[in-house]
Structures are given as C-alpha cells and as structure tokens.
Design an enzyme around this catalytic site. Structure first.
Site, mmCIF file in Angstrom:
data_model
loop_
_atom_site.group_PDB
_atom_site.id
_atom_site.type_symbol
_atom_site.label_atom_id
_atom_site.label_comp_id
_atom_site.label_asym_id
_atom_site.label_seq_id
_atom_site.Cartn_x
_atom_site.Cartn_y
_atom_site.Cartn_z
ATOM 1 N N LYS A 142 0.933 -1.253 0.055
ATOM 2 C CA LYS A 142 -0.044 0.069 -0.002
ATOM 3 C C LYS A 142 0.676 1.274 -0.058
ATOM 4 O O LYS A 142 0.410 2.330 -0.658
ATOM 5 C CB LYS A 142 -0.974 -0.023 1.199
ATOM 6 C CG LYS A 142 -1.813 -0.915 1.104
ATOM 7 C CD LYS A 142 -3.069 -0.828 0.085
ATOM 8 C CE LYS A 142 -4.338 -1.435 0.129
ATOM 9 N NZ LYS A 142 -5.182 -1.677 -1.163
ATOM 10 N N GLU A 191 -9.654 6.317 2.652
ATOM 11 C CA GLU A 191 -10.850 5.154 3.243
ATOM 12 C C GLU A 191 -9.676 3.989 3.717
ATOM 13 O O GLU A 191 -8.816 3.906 2.903
ATOM 14 C CB GLU A 191 -11.755 4.882 2.415
ATOM 15 C CG GLU A 191 -11.213 3.935 1.114
ATOM 16 C CD GLU A 191 -10.161 4.201 0.357
ATOM 17 O OE1 GLU A 191 -10.064 5.532 0.201
ATOM 18 O OE2 GLU A 191 -9.251 3.406 -0.430
ATOM 19 N N SER A 197 1.914 -9.652 -0.893
ATOM 20 C CA SER A 197 1.500 -8.338 -0.894
ATOM 21 C C SER A 197 1.665 -7.629 0.460
ATOM 22 O O SER A 197 1.747 -6.564 0.540
ATOM 23 C CB SER A 197 0.250 -7.857 -1.532
ATOM 24 O OG SER A 197 -0.641 -8.752 -1.119
#
Lengths: 273, 403
Positions: B96, B118, B385
């Site tokens: 991220k 969000e 990830s």
C-alpha cells in the site's frame, strides 16, 4: 411529452417561482409514497422530485442516506418506484415528476428499457447525480427518445466551459448545487449562489433550480429571489424520519413545512426583489 | 487475442478501459478530479518528481524488495519454481505504501494541506497516516464501524501517527461505506483536501495513477527474474480485492503475451453460497464509486454485502482495468475460499518461515493448486503483498486461541 417545460415556462410568465420538494420513494414504507406525493401537491409543490433509493448514496448527507436505508429495508426497487409514479398519475396528470437517484439501478435495468418504462409510468425528468455529461451520451439519447428531460447538476466548482457542456445536453431545468457538500448540509450562502447563477444565466436560458441546504421557509424565500425554482429535500425527509411509525403524521408535518415555504416564496417582498 | 493498440496504452483520456472505468461522480467533484488528472499527467513525466519518488521508495519504503525463491515450498509442491515478491518487507508491511508515498508527493506539489483516505483492514489507512505524519499533513481516515472493531491494532497505529480515524456507521459499516464517506468529505472540502484512494478503482485518474505508482512491483520483478533466471516467468499470481497489488505486478508484463496473468479473488464461504467478494468471478458490470466495473450487486443494481476472511479483499467492486483484462482474455481470474486461504497461510509459514497477510494467502493458495500442474523448470511468481502480523488475532480466533 415532458410536462416540465410548459409548467416552468408558465410559472416564469406568471412571475412565480417553482417549489420542488424531494422525498425518497418507499420512505418510511412503500405504501406511504403515493399519498405523500398528493399531499406535496396540495401543499404547493409545482414539480415533484422522487428519490430512487440506492445502497450507496455518495452525494447525500445522513438524512437522505437513512431514508434510502428505510426504503431499501422494505425492498423498494426501481420498478416499484415507477409503479408509484404510475399510481400517482391516476389522480394527477399535471404535476411534473423528476426521478433523482444514482446511475447503477438504471444501468442494470438498461437505458432504453428504463426510459420506455419511465415514460409509460408518467415520469418527466431524470437526474442521475453520479453521471456527469461526459458519460451521459447513451442515457441522454434514450431519455430524449422517450421524451423525458435529462436533468443535470451544476456545481459551485463548475467553470464556464463545463456549464456550457452541461447546458448543451440538459433540458427541463438545470439543478444548481448551492454549496460544496452533500444534501442537507448547513452552509448555504445566498449571495454566493446569486453570483454563480448570473454566470450560469450568461450561458443558458434554461430555468435554474437551486437545492442542497434549503432547510426552512426563510431560506426558501431567499433562494426564490435569485432562482427560478427551489428544491427542498433533507428538511422534509427529516420530518418523515421523525414519524416513521405514523406516516400520516409524517405527511402532515411535511405538508406544514412545505406550505410555509410556499407562503414565504409567494410573499410580496420575495417576489418584488 | 489481437488488438491494434498495445494493452499498456489504456486508459483513454477520459479513463476508459474499453467499456469500464470513466468518471462517474457528482458534478462538484469534476473540477478537482480534472485538476488532479492534470497534475498527475504533468508530474508522472517530471524528472524531479520521479527522482524524489524513487529516493523515497528506496530510503523510506525500503525498495527494491527482494524476489525470493521459495525452494523448500516449491520442492514440497513438486512442480514449478515459486518466487515470492516480498512486498511484505516494505515499511508498514504491505504494498500500500508504494501508492501513498506517490500520492502524498503529488498532494504536496498541488498545495493541499489535508489528506483523507478510506480503509478496510486498516493497511491503506496506516500507509496514508504514515506518509501524512512524515510530511506534516493533516490526515483523516474513514473506516467502517465494523472494521474498527475487527482491526483495533491498526486503528491505534493510525492514531499514534496523528491521524483522526472517523467511524462510519452508514450502510454495511465496512469499506464501501468508508469510501462513500470519504467522497462526501472530499465534496465538502474540495479546496484544500487531497483524497488518497488506496486501490486501482474510483474515478479517473485514480485507477491509472495508482497502477502507475504500484507498477514498480512488476518492473522490479521483471529485472530480478531476468537477472536470476535469464527469462520471463511463466505465470504471475496475485490476490485481487480492488486489485492494486495485482495491477502493479501485471502491468509491466501486459505485452508479454506468454506470461500468464492470474488474479485471485476471495470466494469467502464459497461462490455458490453468495457469501464472497468475487465480482470478477461471480458478479456483473455496473457503476459504483466513480467507475464502471464488475460489482457484487442484486438484480435491481443495489450493492450487496460481501464476505471474506480478509478485510482487505472484502469489497464489492474491482479496478476497471481488471474488468477489461478479464473481458479481453489477457488475464484470468479465479477465486479461493477462506478455508483454502488459511491453508496457504499455514503452508508458507511452516515451510518458509514467512507469515503472510490473509489477502496474500489467497494468491498463495492458488499457487499451491497451480504449481504441481507445472513443470519443475517452470517459473511462478506470487506477489506476497503484505505480512500477516495484522491477522494474528483472526487466525488465532479460528484456532480457538485468545491472544
């Protein structure tokens, strides 16, 4: 044939301003909606804006979000909303009805199928808030073929170029969003609205409605001085929310507030300036 | 499959990937979205911006991340050689941050003082709060009230970092509602606020911009595998919620038609139960959150509730570029249940000593199915990830343990 043009032109010729109440279809339950629409007309509505409930109403504040949730909890679907319009038309063939909602239910039904069904039910205009003119081509074509007016938003952030693009695809009226925010916000600045409406009028002859943040009779009257139509939603829906177990009381509370707005808008001092 | 234009040329100038993508927002947001599009187009080719981004990715995020050959696990499965792209080793523990570092740099150049985001599991919220702290920007994170309960450690992390975490109590009280609320904040505070969307969804330019910031994953993989094996991999596997880690891995390989691209969605309790988060495998096209894409929706176009053991995949939509890659057949999308994902989680932990995030465990679970069907000299790259620290409570609870 859409009733919007003739009704709004008639009001303009008479020097009057249109009052456009919004309620969410199916709120607080489906059976309450058609009687509510008739009550709105009796209390002074010139045009009705009927909200199509959606699970993710991104442009709406908490009041209308909750109304959508109540309506969806009762399973109010797009074809139910069209059915409500059809029932309303059994007794009222004059008052224009504009559907306001989000694109996805229309997208899933299919543009042409929706436009034909809406026209058959007696719908006059359609506003899908999350569809700017750039993405509107297909739906606008379907609505026009069905003689329904595509209604579009103009915002405080829209520049001249965007206003021109919006005016070129819209008909019926333009809906000016009075503030940066969601429906029911409390930041209405009538002077700022007046300035922006002058900019819009330089571009188009379409009637201009103003909504978002018109919460009481005084504000309705103030907006009526600068706009052709006043849209009021959250303030009415709040009354419905206060009477969810007694739709008749909700209807009376809504009618009382709407009638106050009507009187304030029609008072000589409002019309004179 | 034949087409005249390279796949990498998408989207068009209004953000369309074939019929998907676009800009479906209320008029008030069009001006800030056009302003953002212009800024992104300018800075994505600005050498000074790119140099700053590269330095941040190196010195702050810790890139490049390793491409690790999971030899023991590969041997145990008895098929393809599995390589793991170690995005779990990034600062804040997942991919991220590649995107939040990029968007924060953009926000600063655009003169925005306030950041909103969000978050579902809290990973994107933490990655956003992290870069906001570093740049001294005000930060507000919207998070579903349900998710706040499920992800308390990440909520505390965000608060430590100075972010305000706002509980969202509307709708299903999860990620999609947090996204609605962030959009409402943005429309109210358009002048000074930059909205950092965490995945390759939303109105244009977000899907393309987030992909560009995440494409560093695939570029590194390409370089690393060429150096290591002297050839491109046979298949790439990544989990898909919104789809940013998968898009970041796939994008630099789109034109290499021999490289099989596989996205893994969350089948939750099973596709047949309806309790899943797999719009590409079991949904249909529609419009939500600013773009046209595959959605979890009912016959009336209402968005339906999703389920996945991993909060990061628990979203009813998916990035529009994935929708398009599915339709044109360039990528394949499959789904993995909660139970299979847990098997992948435990397998990697026990054989390689790496505790993966439950999101990434979906990709691992599919690799576990796929590898034995491939030759021993085949190369399978899995995007790891994120790391599993955040999921320890969830897994322990399933094992009947209270931490």
């Amino acid at each position: 044939m859409s009733r919007l043009g003739p009704v709004l032109e008639g009001l303009r010729a008479a020097g009057r301003k249109a009052l456009i109440p919004y309620v969410t279809a199916g709120d607080p339950e489906p059976g309450a909606t058609v009687p509510m629409l008739h009550a709105l007309v009796e209390a002074g509505a010139d045009v009705i804006e009927l909200g199509v409930p959606f699970s993710d109403p991104m442009a709406d504040g908490p009041v209308i979000q909750a109304a959508c949730e109540r309506a969806l909890a009762h399973g109010t679907r797009l074809h139910d909303v069209l059915d409500m319009v059809r029932q309303f038309r059994e007794r009222d063939t004059e008052t224009p009805v504009v559907l306001m909602g989000y694109l996805n239910p229309v997208e899933v039904m299919g543009y042409e199928r929706f436009a034909r069904a809406a026209a058959a039910a007696g719908v006059d205009g359609v506003l899908t808030v999350d569809m700017p003119p750039e993405e509107a081509h297909g739906l606008v074509r379907a609505l026009r073929a069905a003689q329904i007016d595509p209604i579009f938003l103009v915002a405080p952030t829209s520049d001249r170029q965007r206003i021109e693009a919006i005016a070129s695809v819209a008909s019926g009226f333009l809906y000016y969003v009075s503030l940066k925010g969601v429906t029911g916000a409390d930041a209405l600045d009538v002077d700022a609205v007046a300035r922006k409406l002058r900019e819009v009028r330089a571009v188009t002859d379409l009637p201009l409605g103003v909504g978002f943040g018109v919460s009481d009779a005084a504000r309705a009257a103030a907006v009526a001085r600068v706009a052709d139509a006043v849209v009021v939603g959250s303030a009415l829906v709040r009354r419905i929310a206060e009477h969810t177990t007694d739709p008749q009381a909700g209807r009376a509370a809504v009618a009382t507030l709407l009638a106050q707005m009507r009187r304030a808008m029609d008072a000589p001092e409002a019309a004179a300036s | 499959m034949q087409s005249d234009e390279p796949l990498t040329a998408m989207p068009d100038d209004r953000g369309h990937f074939g019929p998907y993508g676009g800009r479906f927002v209320a008029e008030t947001l069009m001006e800030p979205i056009l302003e953002l599009t212009e800024a992104w187009q300018r800075y994505r080719e600005d050498p000074e911006f790119l140099a700053e981004l590269e330095a941040d990715l190196r010195d702050y995020v810790g890139r490049p991340t390793p491409l690790y050959h999971a030899e023991r696990w590969s041997r145990e499965l008895g098929g393809a050689q599995i390589y793991l792209k170690r995005e779990d080793l990034n600062h804040t523990g997942a991919h991220k941050v590649n995107n939040t570092v990029g968007q924060a740099l953009l926000a600063r150049r655009m003169g925005k003082r306030r950041i909103i985001a969000e978050t579902g599991a809290g990973q994107h919220g933490v990655a956003t709060a992290t870069v906001a702290a570093r740049m001294g920007l005000e930060c507000v994170v919207y998070m579903g009230a349900e998710d706040i309960q499920r992800q308390a450690p990440n909520v505390y992390r965000m608060r430590l970092l100075g972010a305000e975490v706002v509980p969202v109590t509307s709708g299903s009280r999860t990620l999609k509602d947090a996204l609605n609320e962030a959009m409402r904040d943005w429309v109210t505070n358009v002048d000074d606020t930059f909205y950092i969307i965490g995945t390759v969804a939303g109105p244009h330019p977000y899907p393309a911009m987030v992909r560009d910031f995440q494409a560093v994953i695939g570029r590194e993989v390409r370089e690393q595998i060429l150096a290591r094996a002297g050839r491109l991999p046979d298949a790439l596997v990544a989990c898909v919620g919104g789809g940013s880690n998968a898009m970041g891995l796939f994008y630099p390989f789109l034109e290499d038609r021999d490289v099989h691209l596989i996205g893994v969605e969350a089948a939750g309790l099973g596709l047949e139960t309806g309790k899943h988060s797999a719009p590409l495998c079991a949904g249909s096209p529609g419009v939500l959150h600013g773009n046209r894409t595959y959605l979890m929706e009912d016959a009336d176009g209402q968005i339906i509730e999703t389920h996945s053991i991993s909060a990061g995949l628990d979203y009813p939509g998916v990035g529009p570029e994935h929708a398009w890659l599915k339709d044109v057949g360039r990528a394949e999308y499959v789904a993995v249940t909660d139970e299979e994902a847990l098997e992948g989680f435990h397998a990697l932990t026990r054989t390689e000593g790496i505790i993966p995030a439950l999101e990434s465990s979906h990709a691992l679970a599919h690799a576990q199915r796929l590898a034995p069907q491939m030759d021993r000299d085949a190369i399978l790259v899995v995007n790891l990830s994120g790391r599993g620290d955040k999921d320890l409570n969830t897994v322990a609870r399933i094992d009947g343990i209270t931490l």
